[in-house]
Design a protein around this motif. Structure first.
Motif, PDB file in Angstrom:
ATOM      1  N   PRO A   1      -4.006 -12.410   3.187  1.00 11.55           N
ATOM      2  CA  PRO A   1      -3.063 -11.935   2.165  1.00 11.55           C
ATOM      3  C   PRO A   1      -1.802 -12.787   2.084  1.00 11.55           C
ATOM      4  O   PRO A   1      -1.239 -12.958   0.996  1.00 11.55           O
ATOM      5  CB  PRO A   1      -2.751 -10.501   2.606  1.00 11.55           C
ATOM      6  N   ARG A  53      -0.597 -14.470  -1.308  1.00 10.16           N
ATOM      7  CA  ARG A  53       0.732 -14.049  -1.764  1.00 10.16           C
ATOM      8  C   ARG A  53       1.643 -15.250  -1.992  1.00 10.16           C
ATOM      9  O   ARG A  53       2.341 -15.343  -3.008  1.00 10.16           O
ATOM     10  CB  ARG A  53       1.336 -13.102  -0.734  1.00 10.16           C
ATOM     11  N   ARG A 104       2.801  -7.435  -4.492  1.00  5.07           N
ATOM     12  CA  ARG A 104       2.002  -6.211  -4.368  1.00  5.07           C
ATOM     13  C   ARG A 104       0.601  -6.409  -4.956  1.00  5.07           C
ATOM     14  O   ARG A 104      -0.403  -5.975  -4.373  1.00  5.07           O
ATOM     15  CB  ARG A 104       2.727  -5.074  -5.098  1.00  5.07           C
ATOM     16  N   GLU A 122      -1.591  -8.418  -2.600  1.00  2.27           N
ATOM     17  CA  GLU A 122      -2.115  -7.601  -1.505  1.00  2.27           C
ATOM     18  C   GLU A 122      -3.327  -6.792  -1.976  1.00  2.27           C
ATOM     19  O   GLU A 122      -4.350  -6.711  -1.289  1.00  2.27           O
ATOM     20  CB  GLU A 122      -1.023  -6.663  -0.988  1.00  2.27           C
TER      21      GLU A 122
END
Length: 451
Positions: free
Chosen positions: A303, A307, A259, A262
């Motif tokens: 992303p 990630r 999270r 992102e």
């Protein structure tokens, strides 16, 4: 700007004007971002643990920051500053240096004072808030002057009076003197700026080293040649979260890292950047902080790439015992993107393998481990919707009562005060947290157009 976040909240919420307002993280590990001047009378100050602030000022209003509103106001103020000079150096949302000489708007004491007074008036007219202005021949002295002018004032340090003004002030007033350096100087019998000047450069270098000691000695003599720099190069973009309760579940830790990655990429893209080094920050239960980094083959704002890199870095960190803070950042910024072709090739290869495996399974009729379809006529159970969270101080709008702000929430209820920046103090009503007529709202302008 004066007590910026808290003043903005007071301007937006008529019922809080003249009252103690504290803005910051409201969880057990939250800290104070800004306290209104009314709250400061109780000893509350920025960077104080929120628990301590609540003990000192139990009846204050405690609000979660609204950074969107603060950024909008900051942009209005910075625009006013850029009308004075092309050399404006923002330090934060609420503070900046301005080179008046470069703008040609001030040539002597009288004209500088006139510019400062007009700027204060313009800030109040445009934003509804107050700012304090410090005028001096250098950045260090202008900063000191602005602090002495607070709140809502103007202070000019006349050229030639600087050393006399600084002599009796604490060494902590100088840039670069924090608690550790201050204690080190105190143990050597140096407590004021005048003491530094009297000790001499050689003694300061002996105590603090050549760079730091020489820098502080020059500052003590009111010598500050640092220019106002209009644009600061962004070196990194990062986001982090401190958790109210330590996270022990490794799966939860991984989800939080995903999270944060992102969110980090969203900020990266918003600034028009890409980056090639991904950084993971982990603060464990014992306050030990670990950082890990991985440099990619080229800059990216993908992303998935960020990630996956953050997840790889997490594998090298022992989170046994719990995690209290996580952060993900990207450095080595560029204003272009070179896609990670290797990562893309890996993803394409994995997708192809998954597709081939699915086709082989369908041909063999092997359904072991596959989900059993529901019987005819059966309806799939929908997951229960997550309870909506309402943060103290944030904007809402009710279908019947109009705009307001969250005064508090808990036990399935949310309390809202319905008022706007230009209204009288509003009435309070309580609703269920899932009330369909209550929705998140947007901040309203603090100053109505035309005022």
């Amino acid at each position: 700007m004066d007590a910026f976040y808290a003043s903005a909240e007071q301007a937006a919420k008529p019922s809080l004007r003249g009252k103690a307002v504290i803005v910051g993280g409201l969880g057990p590990r939250g800290v104070v971002a800004t306290a209104s001047y009314e709250a400061r009378k109780f000893g509350v100050h920025s960077a104080m643990p929120m628990g301590q602030a609540r003990r000192l000022a139990p009846h204050a209003a405690y609000l979660v920051p609204r950074f969107g509103l603060y950024r909008d106001i900051s942009e209005q103020v910075m625009a006013l500053l850029r009308e004075l000079s092309p050399l404006v150096e923002p330090l934060s949302l609420d503070e900046a240096f301005v080179d008046l000489e470069a703008g040609g708007v001030a040539s002597d004491t009288a004209s500088a004072l006139a510019v400062g007074e007009k700027l204060r008036a313009d800030i109040r007219a445009v934003t509804g808030l107050t700012g304090s202005v410090g005028l001096a021949a250098s950045k260090m002295l202008a900063k000191i002057a602005s602090e002495e002018a607070k709140p809502d004032g103007l202070r000019l340090i006349e050229p030639g009076t600087e050393r006399e003004l600084l002599a009796d002030k604490s060494v902590r007033i100088l840039p670069g003197v924090g608690p550790a350096t201050g204690d080190h100087l105190r143990r050597a019998g140096i407590t004021t700026v005048g003491d530094i000047a009297e000790a001499g450069q050689d003694e300061l270098v002996r105590l603090l080293g050549k760079a730091h000691g020489g820098h502080l000695y020059a500052m003590a003599l009111a010598v500050d040649e640092r220019p106002v720099v209009a644009e600061r190069e962004t070196k990194s973009v990062s986001v982090e979260d401190t958790f109210d309760v330590d996270i022990h579940d490794r799966v939860r830790v991984r989800l939080e890292v995903d999270r944060l990655a992102e969110r980090c990429v969203q900020r990266l893209r918003a600034g028009g950047h890409s980056g090639r080094t991904v950084v993971l920050k982990v603060r464990r239960y014992d306050f030990s902080t670990l950082t890990r980094s991985e440099t990619l083959r080229g800059p990216t704002d993908d992303p998935a790439v960020v990630r996956e890199a953050a997840a790889r870095l997490l594998e090298s960190v022992d989170t046994t015992g719990g995690v209290r803070l996580l952060g993900v950042g990207v450095s080595g910024l560029a204003d272009y993107t070179q896609e990670d072709l290797f990562a893309q090739a890996q993803a394409a290869e994995a997708e192809a393998k998954a597709l081939a495996a699915g086709e082989a399974e369908a041909e063999s009729g092997d359904t072991e481990g596959a989900e059993t379809p529901p019987p005819a006529g059966a309806e799939a159970a929908e997951p229960a919707p997550a309870e909506r969270r309402w943060y103290a101080g944030h904007d809402v709008r009710h279908a019947v009562h109009g705009p307001g702000w969250v005064q508090g929430s808990g036990l399935g209820r949310v309390t809202v005060r319905f008022e706007t920046p230009g209204s009288a103090p509003g009435r309070v009503k309580t609703f269920r947290v899932d009330d369909p007529e209550l929705e998140p709202g947007e901040p309203l302008p603090l100053v109505a157009s035309g005022e």
